[in-house]
Structures are given as C-alpha cells and as structure tokens.
Motif scaffolding. Structure first.
Motif, PDB file in Angstrom:
ATOM      1  N   ALA A  81       0.831  -1.209   0.000  1.00 52.76           N
ATOM      2  CA  ALA A  81       0.000   0.000   0.000  1.00 52.76           C
ATOM      3  C   ALA A  81       0.861   1.253   0.000  1.00 52.76           C
ATOM      4  O   ALA A  81       0.576   2.225  -0.712  1.00 52.76           O
ATOM      5  CB  ALA A  81      -0.925  -0.009   1.220  1.00 52.76           C
ATOM      6  N   ALA A  82       1.934   1.232   0.798  1.00 49.99           N
ATOM      7  CA  ALA A  82       2.835   2.384   0.839  1.00 49.99           C
ATOM      8  C   ALA A  82       3.518   2.592  -0.510  1.00 49.99           C
ATOM      9  O   ALA A  82       3.695   3.731  -0.963  1.00 49.99           O
ATOM     10  CB  ALA A  82       3.864   2.191   1.945  1.00 49.99           C
ATOM     11  N   GLU A  83       3.900   1.508  -1.178  1.00 49.03           N
ATOM     12  CA  GLU A  83       4.526   1.629  -2.493  1.00 49.03           C
ATOM     13  C   GLU A  83       3.538   2.160  -3.528  1.00 49.03           C
ATOM     14  O   GLU A  83       3.892   2.967  -4.397  1.00 49.03           O
ATOM     15  CB  GLU A  83       5.091   0.278  -2.938  1.00 49.03           C
ATOM     16  N   LEU A  84       2.294   1.698  -3.449  1.00 46.50           N
ATOM     17  CA  LEU A  84       1.278   2.175  -4.390  1.00 46.50           C
ATOM     18  C   LEU A  84       1.051   3.676  -4.234  1.00 46.50           C
ATOM     19  O   LEU A  84       0.830   4.385  -5.217  1.00 46.50           O
ATOM     20  CB  LEU A  84      -0.042   1.423  -4.186  1.00 46.50           C
ATOM     21  N   ARG A  85       1.089   4.146  -2.994  1.00 46.37           N
ATOM     22  CA  ARG A  85       0.905   5.579  -2.765  1.00 46.37           C
ATOM     23  C   ARG A  85       1.965   6.392  -3.504  1.00 46.37           C
ATOM     24  O   ARG A  85       1.680   7.469  -4.031  1.00 46.37           O
ATOM     25  CB  ARG A  85       0.968   5.878  -1.263  1.00 46.37           C
ATOM     26  N   GLU A  86       3.180   5.849  -3.585  1.00 49.01           N
ATOM     27  CA  GLU A  86       4.268   6.556  -4.252  1.00 49.01           C
ATOM     28  C   GLU A  86       4.252   6.369  -5.766  1.00 49.01           C
ATOM     29  O   GLU A  86       4.468   7.320  -6.517  1.00 49.01           O
ATOM     30  CB  GLU A  86       5.617   6.070  -3.689  1.00 49.01           C
ATOM     31  N   ARG A  87       3.969   5.156  -6.216  1.00 47.19           N
ATOM     32  CA  ARG A  87       4.153   4.836  -7.633  1.00 47.19           C
ATOM     33  C   ARG A  87       2.858   4.817  -8.445  1.00 47.19           C
ATOM     34  O   ARG A  87       2.906   4.918  -9.677  1.00 47.19           O
ATOM     35  CB  ARG A  87       4.862   3.485  -7.761  1.00 47.19           C
ATOM     36  N   ALA A  88       1.732   4.666  -7.787  1.00 46.63           N
ATOM     37  CA  ALA A  88       0.439   4.667  -8.481  1.00 46.63           C
ATOM     38  C   ALA A  88      -0.566   5.440  -7.643  1.00 46.63           C
ATOM     39  O   ALA A  88      -1.533   4.883  -7.127  1.00 46.63           O
ATOM     40  CB  ALA A  88      -0.039   3.236  -8.726  1.00 46.63           C
ATOM     41  N   PRO A  89      -0.349   6.743  -7.468  1.00 43.83           N
ATOM     42  CA  PRO A  89      -1.194   7.529  -6.558  1.00 43.83           C
ATOM     43  C   PRO A  89      -2.657   7.601  -6.967  1.00 43.83           C
ATOM     44  O   PRO A  89      -3.515   7.908  -6.140  1.00 43.83           O
ATOM     45  CB  PRO A  89      -0.534   8.916  -6.595  1.00 43.83           C
ATOM     46  N   GLY A  90      -2.963   7.291  -8.202  1.00 42.42           N
ATOM     47  CA  GLY A  90      -4.363   7.301  -8.629  1.00 42.42           C
ATOM     48  C   GLY A  90      -5.143   6.077  -8.214  1.00 42.42           C
ATOM     49  O   GLY A  90      -6.365   6.025  -8.377  1.00 42.42           O
ATOM     50  N   CYS A  91      -4.452   5.091  -7.666  1.00 40.76           N
ATOM     51  CA  CYS A  91      -5.098   3.849  -7.224  1.00 40.76           C
ATOM     52  C   CYS A  91      -5.334   3.923  -5.716  1.00 40.76           C
ATOM     53  O   CYS A  91      -4.386   4.040  -4.944  1.00 40.76           O
ATOM     54  CB  CYS A  91      -4.207   2.653  -7.569  1.00 40.76           C
ATOM     55  N   ARG A  92      -6.581   3.844  -5.297  1.00 40.38           N
ATOM     56  CA  ARG A  92      -6.898   3.868  -3.867  1.00 40.38           C
ATOM     57  C   ARG A  92      -6.840   2.447  -3.308  1.00 40.38           C
ATOM     58  O   ARG A  92      -7.170   1.483  -4.000  1.00 40.38           O
ATOM     59  CB  ARG A  92      -8.279   4.476  -3.625  1.00 40.38           C
ATOM     60  N   VAL A  93      -6.419   2.327  -2.070  1.00 41.01           N
ATOM     61  CA  VAL A  93      -6.194   1.017  -1.454  1.00 41.01           C
ATOM     62  C   VAL A  93      -7.258   0.720  -0.412  1.00 41.01           C
ATOM     63  O   VAL A  93      -7.557   1.551   0.453  1.00 41.01           O
ATOM     64  CB  VAL A  93      -4.797   0.951  -0.808  1.00 41.01           C
ATOM     65  N   LEU A  94      -7.790  -0.488  -0.504  1.00 37.68           N
ATOM     66  CA  LEU A  94      -8.744  -0.995   0.481  1.00 37.68           C
ATOM     67  C   LEU A  94      -8.175  -2.297   1.024  1.00 37.68           C
ATOM     68  O   LEU A  94      -7.964  -3.251   0.272  1.00 37.68           O
ATOM     69  CB  LEU A  94     -10.103  -1.224  -0.183  1.00 37.68           C
ATOM     70  N   ILE A  95      -7.873  -2.328   2.318  1.00 40.55           N
ATOM     71  CA  ILE A  95      -7.327  -3.525   2.962  1.00 40.55           C
ATOM     72  C   ILE A  95      -8.480  -4.431   3.375  1.00 40.55           C
ATOM     73  O   ILE A  95      -9.429  -3.992   4.018  1.00 40.55           O
ATOM     74  CB  ILE A  95      -6.493  -3.160   4.202  1.00 40.55           C
ATOM     75  N   LEU A  96      -8.387  -5.701   2.996  1.00 41.23           N
ATOM     76  CA  LEU A  96      -9.387  -6.702   3.373  1.00 41.23           C
ATOM     77  C   LEU A  96      -8.640  -7.873   3.993  1.00 41.23           C
ATOM     78  O   LEU A  96      -7.851  -8.536   3.317  1.00 41.23           O
ATOM     79  CB  LEU A  96     -10.177  -7.153   2.148  1.00 41.23           C
ATOM     80  N   THR A  97      -8.860  -8.123   5.269  1.00 37.10           N
ATOM     81  CA  THR A  97      -8.046  -9.121   5.968  1.00 37.10           C
ATOM     82  C   THR A  97      -8.863  -9.939   6.947  1.00 37.10           C
ATOM     83  O   THR A  97      -9.922  -9.516   7.413  1.00 37.10           O
ATOM     84  CB  THR A  97      -6.891  -8.424   6.718  1.00 37.10           C
ATOM     85  N   THR A  98      -8.344 -11.116   7.254  1.00 37.71           N
ATOM     86  CA  THR A  98      -8.939 -11.962   8.287  1.00 37.71           C
ATOM     87  C   THR A  98      -8.614 -11.424   9.669  1.00 37.71           C
ATOM     88  O   THR A  98      -9.361 -11.633  10.624  1.00 37.71           O
ATOM     89  CB  THR A  98      -8.395 -13.401   8.160  1.00 37.71           C
ATOM     90  N   PHE A  99      -7.489 -10.724   9.782  1.00 36.62           N
ATOM     91  CA  PHE A  99      -6.966 -10.337  11.084  1.00 36.62           C
ATOM     92  C   PHE A  99      -7.291  -8.884  11.395  1.00 36.62           C
ATOM     93  O   PHE A  99      -6.621  -7.971  10.922  1.00 36.62           O
ATOM     94  CB  PHE A  99      -5.453 -10.569  11.131  1.00 36.62           C
ATOM     95  N   GLY A 100      -8.338  -8.652  12.176  1.00 42.35           N
ATOM     96  CA  GLY A 100      -8.738  -7.304  12.552  1.00 42.35           C
ATOM     97  C   GLY A 100      -7.977  -6.835  13.784  1.00 42.35           C
ATOM     98  O   GLY A 100      -8.535  -6.754  14.874  1.00 42.35           O
ATOM     99  N   ARG A 101      -6.694  -6.530  13.597  1.00 41.15           N
ATOM    100  CA  ARG A 101      -5.849  -6.130  14.724  1.00 41.15           C
ATOM    101  C   ARG A 101      -5.676  -4.621  14.726  1.00 41.15           C
ATOM    102  O   ARG A 101      -5.419  -4.019  13.676  1.00 41.15           O
ATOM    103  CB  ARG A 101      -4.489  -6.819  14.611  1.00 41.15           C
ATOM    104  N   PRO A 102      -5.801  -3.995  15.905  1.00 42.54           N
ATOM    105  CA  PRO A 102      -5.683  -2.530  15.968  1.00 42.54           C
ATOM    106  C   PRO A 102      -4.396  -1.989  15.352  1.00 42.54           C
ATOM    107  O   PRO A 102      -4.401  -0.977  14.658  1.00 42.54           O
ATOM    108  CB  PRO A 102      -5.753  -2.249  17.468  1.00 42.54           C
ATOM    109  N   GLY A 103      -3.281  -2.678  15.592  1.00 41.11           N
ATOM    110  CA  GLY A 103      -2.013  -2.214  15.037  1.00 41.11           C
ATOM    111  C   GLY A 103      -2.003  -2.234  13.524  1.00 41.11           C
ATOM    112  O   GLY A 103      -1.409  -1.366  12.877  1.00 41.11           O
TER     113      GLY A 103
END
Length: 222
Positions: free
Chosen positions: A87-109
C-alpha cells in the motif's frame, strides 16, 4: 455476521450518479479459493470489474502499473511483501489507485499501519460481498471506510510502543534464530541485539523474546 455485531458500513450506499465505466479492481489474495470467489462475486456487480489478480505482495505494484486499477483490494499477510508495505509503495508509484485492505486479522495495530501507509479503507472478511462492493464504491468516491468496532479498538489500544529497530529485531528472532543470527542479518552487534530484545520484552510485558514476538504480532505491530 452475528446479529449483535457492529456493522462494517453504518450508512447505506447510494449511487445517484452512475459511472460511465466499471470500477477497475486489482485483487491481491494468496489463497486461491478465496481469491477466485471474491473475483467471481465482485464480477457479478454491474459496475465493478476485476482487472487483475495476484497472489504475492511483490506482484502488486507491477500489476497496478500495467492494469491501472481504480481500487487495489489487498490482503495483509502475503508472500514476498505485506499488503501494508505494498500500500505504501502504491501511494508513491500509483497515486491514482486507492487502497482498500481486506483481511482476516482485525488487529488494531494493522489498522494504524494501514492508515499510515495511505489506505482508504480497512475491512475484515466477515461481511457479505454486497457490503464489500458498497465499500469499494465509497472509497472510489473519496470516503474512508473502516470497520467501526476495529476503529474503536485501535483508538483504545494506542500506538505501538515498539521502535522500528525493535520490530526488526523481533521479526528476525522468529524460527529459533540466535542472537548471533539476528546480529548478522541486521548488521548489528550482539550486545545491541540483546538491548533491543530486552526493550521489546519490557514494552510488551512478556517474559522472553518468543512471547514478545507473539504479543507484537497479536497486536498487529509487526
């Protein structure tokens, strides 16, 4: 989803101004069955098109640059590179692409790290695909979509107490690595490694480095 669970998306999604073209989605998920099912279900939405699927984190940026998705739907625990690092790399190299994280692990950190990496949403894999599709539309519209129960947990948990170097040392301590092994891998002295491990053990309130590693992973700090 249990009837008493906090809903992922507290407000209904409306689509008063339909897009001329489908939302282009990149899907990163290492489990083939899950990846295929998500792609199939999202593809049944009239306004969503899965344009790329990858199984490893280090394939995400290249796929995004090739297929130019509007949304990257990323798992966190991927081989090669985590979804958070991608996600951090996409922010730098493909800023037009928005990121949505989908995970099994709902951890605050994990949530805190995802937001720091520039993600526009963070969801756990326990909601119906219709709600996921609605979240994709909302993220594309400029909103930030976060599981409200996880958001509350992240606020109460506070930020990680570990420094970046303490995290590095804990990660390197996995699988029975010795202090000498860690020192060699990170180009540190053995005494420095012991100091970092001691600090991490103290900050996590544990008794040894194995417990500290489990605790840090459980909180999503690593």
């Amino acid at each position: 989803m249990p009837s008493d669970a906090c809903p992922l998306y507290p407000f209904p999604v409306t689509d008063e101004t339909p897009r001329a073209h489908p939302v282009r989605v990149l899907l990163a998920e290492d489990q083939g069955m899950m990846r295929g099912a998500l792609a199939l279900l999202l593809g049944m939405e009239d306004d969503i098109e899965v344009v790329a699927q990858v199984s490893a984190g280090d394939e995400i940026v290249a796929a995004a640059l090739t297929h130019r998705p509007d949304i990257a739907l990323l798992d966190i625990e991927l081989p090669g590179l985590s979804g958070l690092d991608a996600a951090a790399e996409l922010r730098e190299r493909a800023p037009g692409c928005r990121v949505l994280i989908l995970t099994t692990f709902g951890r605050p950190g994990y949530l805190r790290r995802a937001m720091e990496a520039g993600a526009a949403g963070f969801l756990v894999k326990d909601g119906p695909v219709e709600e996921l599709a609605g979240a994709i539309r909302r993220v594309l519209g400029g909103e930030t979509v976060v599981d409200p129960a996880l958001a509350a947990a992240a606020l109460s948990a506070g930020p990680s107490p570990l420094t970046a170097r303490e995290c590095d040392v804990l990660r390197a301590s996995a699988d029975g690595a010795t202090v000498a092994d860690i020192a060699g891998a990170l180009h540190l002295s053995e005494s420095t490694v012991r100091n970092y491990l001691s600090a991490a053990i103290g900050k996590t309130g544990t008794r040894n480095r194995a417990e500290a590693l489990r605790a840090a992973r459980g909180q999503g700090w690593l």
